[in-house]
Write a protein that holds these residues in place. Structure first.
Motif, PDB file in Angstrom:
ATOM      1  N   ARG A   1      11.814  21.306 -31.229  1.00 34.77           N
ATOM      2  CA  ARG A   1      10.858  20.928 -30.016  1.00 34.77           C
ATOM      3  C   ARG A   1      11.641  20.279 -28.623  1.00 34.77           C
ATOM      4  O   ARG A   1      11.368  20.702 -27.715  1.00 34.77           O
ATOM      5  CB  ARG A   1       9.616  20.351 -30.467  1.00 34.77           C
ATOM      6  N   ALA A   2      12.279  19.410 -29.193  1.00 33.00           N
ATOM      7  CA  ALA A   2      13.047  18.538 -28.195  1.00 33.00           C
ATOM      8  C   ALA A   2      14.158  19.500 -27.415  1.00 33.00           C
ATOM      9  O   ALA A   2      14.177  19.336 -26.188  1.00 33.00           O
ATOM     10  CB  ALA A   2      13.634  17.370 -28.969  1.00 33.00           C
ATOM     11  N   ILE A   3      14.825  20.268 -28.256  1.00 33.89           N
ATOM     12  CA  ILE A   3      15.845  21.010 -27.676  1.00 33.89           C
ATOM     13  C   ILE A   3      15.526  22.164 -26.724  1.00 33.89           C
ATOM     14  O   ILE A   3      15.751  22.313 -25.858  1.00 33.89           O
ATOM     15  CB  ILE A   3      16.785  21.670 -28.888  1.00 33.89           C
ATOM     16  N   ILE A   4      14.187  22.849 -27.367  1.00 31.60           N
ATOM     17  CA  ILE A   4      13.647  23.828 -26.400  1.00 31.60           C
ATOM     18  C   ILE A   4      13.097  23.191 -25.265  1.00 31.60           C
ATOM     19  O   ILE A   4      13.344  23.981 -24.190  1.00 31.60           O
ATOM     20  CB  ILE A   4      12.650  24.565 -27.360  1.00 31.60           C
ATOM     21  N   SER A   5      12.461  22.238 -25.550  1.00 36.66           N
ATOM     22  CA  SER A   5      11.989  21.586 -24.153  1.00 36.66           C
ATOM     23  C   SER A   5      12.943  21.267 -23.195  1.00 36.66           C
ATOM     24  O   SER A   5      12.892  21.579 -21.831  1.00 36.66           O
ATOM     25  CB  SER A   5      11.156  20.391 -24.320  1.00 36.66           C
ATOM     26  N   PHE A   6      14.056  20.698 -23.525  1.00 34.47           N
ATOM     27  CA  PHE A   6      15.213  20.445 -22.732  1.00 34.47           C
ATOM     28  C   PHE A   6      15.938  21.453 -22.137  1.00 34.47           C
ATOM     29  O   PHE A   6      16.038  21.500 -20.792  1.00 34.47           O
ATOM     30  CB  PHE A   6      16.366  19.665 -23.640  1.00 34.47           C
ATOM     31  N   THR A   7      15.998  22.783 -22.708  1.00 34.42           N
ATOM     32  CA  THR A   7      16.609  23.950 -22.124  1.00 34.42           C
ATOM     33  C   THR A   7      15.372  24.539 -20.949  1.00 34.42           C
ATOM     34  O   THR A   7      15.927  25.205 -20.123  1.00 34.42           O
ATOM     35  CB  THR A   7      17.061  24.772 -22.982  1.00 34.42           C
ATOM     36  N   ASP A   8      14.326  24.460 -21.656  1.00 39.72           N
ATOM     37  CA  ASP A   8      13.240  25.101 -20.568  1.00 39.72           C
ATOM     38  C   ASP A   8      13.213  24.117 -19.332  1.00 39.72           C
ATOM     39  O   ASP A   8      13.174  24.739 -18.035  1.00 39.72           O
ATOM     40  CB  ASP A   8      11.861  24.796 -21.251  1.00 39.72           C
ATOM     41  N   SER A   9      13.440  23.098 -19.475  1.00 45.59           N
ATOM     42  CA  SER A   9      13.370  22.242 -18.122  1.00 45.59           C
ATOM     43  C   SER A   9      14.674  22.368 -17.518  1.00 45.59           C
ATOM     44  O   SER A   9      14.671  22.322 -16.076  1.00 45.59           O
ATOM     45  CB  SER A   9      13.427  20.451 -18.440  1.00 45.59           C
ATOM     46  N   LEU A  10      15.918  22.549 -18.045  1.00 55.35           N
ATOM     47  CA  LEU A  10      17.021  22.915 -17.450  1.00 55.35           C
ATOM     48  C   LEU A  10      16.636  24.124 -16.581  1.00 55.35           C
ATOM     49  O   LEU A  10      17.301  24.455 -15.464  1.00 55.35           O
ATOM     50  CB  LEU A  10      18.089  23.189 -18.038  1.00 55.35           C
ATOM     51  N   ALA A  11      16.227  25.232 -17.295  1.00 54.10           N
ATOM     52  CA  ALA A  11      15.924  26.526 -16.664  1.00 54.10           C
ATOM     53  C   ALA A  11      14.825  26.431 -15.261  1.00 54.10           C
ATOM     54  O   ALA A  11      15.079  27.158 -14.288  1.00 54.10           O
ATOM     55  CB  ALA A  11      15.326  27.495 -17.641  1.00 54.10           C
TER      56      ALA A  11
END
Length: 221
Positions: free
Chosen positions: A6-16
């Motif tokens: 969840r943390a990694i997906i949220s982080f990359t979504d935020s970057l995008a």
């Protein structure tokens, strides 16, 4: 593993999202904290992937696989702050090691999943953007060449040694060829053949990668 996912997906979504909106970066203290946490989660997953069951569990989570893949080309673009660059390099390193574990310990289906998330393309981009801090540059270049070489070789020849064995994968090889061509694989490899760093190991793997790439192209033309 779910918390890490969840943390990694949220982080990359935020970057995008930030890239799309062209927003400024967060304050350095918050960015540093975020990078440190993500690097820690990636290291946790990397260690979990010593177990093939953990690899299978992660592979089922395609969004996580895509997120980790995107972080393998995480840019070092804040040279005014070496701590942030160090953390970004750590994120990039651990994400590549996660995919490396899948590549070297996975079976034919895992290879198919890697090709599906454009792993061949990512390897080429990783090679063109390889670099670190000081003496880490050459080591990163060599590691990317190793991934490149074996990923293509095992699609050509299959695998027979203790990790899961499989026959040659010509259909996947064709898709990988397209990814390599799109990113100018041969040119990127050629650029490293004259690199004599790390006692010639960069040149060695660059020549090996070139031979596999040219053989691959010739066999599929």
């Amino acid at each position: 593993m779910q918390d890490a996912a969840r943390a990694i997906i949220s982080f990359t979504d935020s970057l995008a999202y930030k890239k799309e909106r062209k927003q400024n970066e967060q304050p350095e203290s918050e960015t540093t904290d975020s990078l440190s946490k993500i690097a820690g989660y990636l290291e946790y997953l990397r260690n979990k992937f010593r177990n093939n069951n953990a690899i299978k569990e992660m592979i089922k989570h395609q969004n996580l696989l895509r997120s980790i893949t995107s972080l393998t080309i995480f840019k070092l673009n804040n040279h005014s702050n070496q701590e942030i660059d160090r953390l970004r390099l750590n994120v990039r390193y651990n994400s590549r090691e996660c995919l490396n574990r899948i590549q070297f310990q996975g079976d034919a289906q895992d290879f198919a999943d890697l090709v599906n998330v454009q792993y061949g393309k990512v390897i080429c981009i990783s090679l063109s953007t390889a670099g670190g801090i000081g003496e880490e540059d050459d080591e990163e270049i060599r590691n990317v060449l190793i991934y490149f070489y074996y990923f293509l070789r095992e699609q050509h020849q299959g695998r027979n040694y203790p990790q899961p064995s499989f026959q040659p994968l010509p259909l996947l090889a064709r898709s990988t060829k397209e990814q390599f061509e799109e990113e100018g694989a041969v040119e990127e490899i050629e650029a490293q053949i004259k690199n004599s760093g790390l006692n010639g190991s960069i040149k060695y793997f660059a020549n090996g990668a070139k031979a596999e790439t040219l053989n691959h192209f010739n066999n599929n033309n």
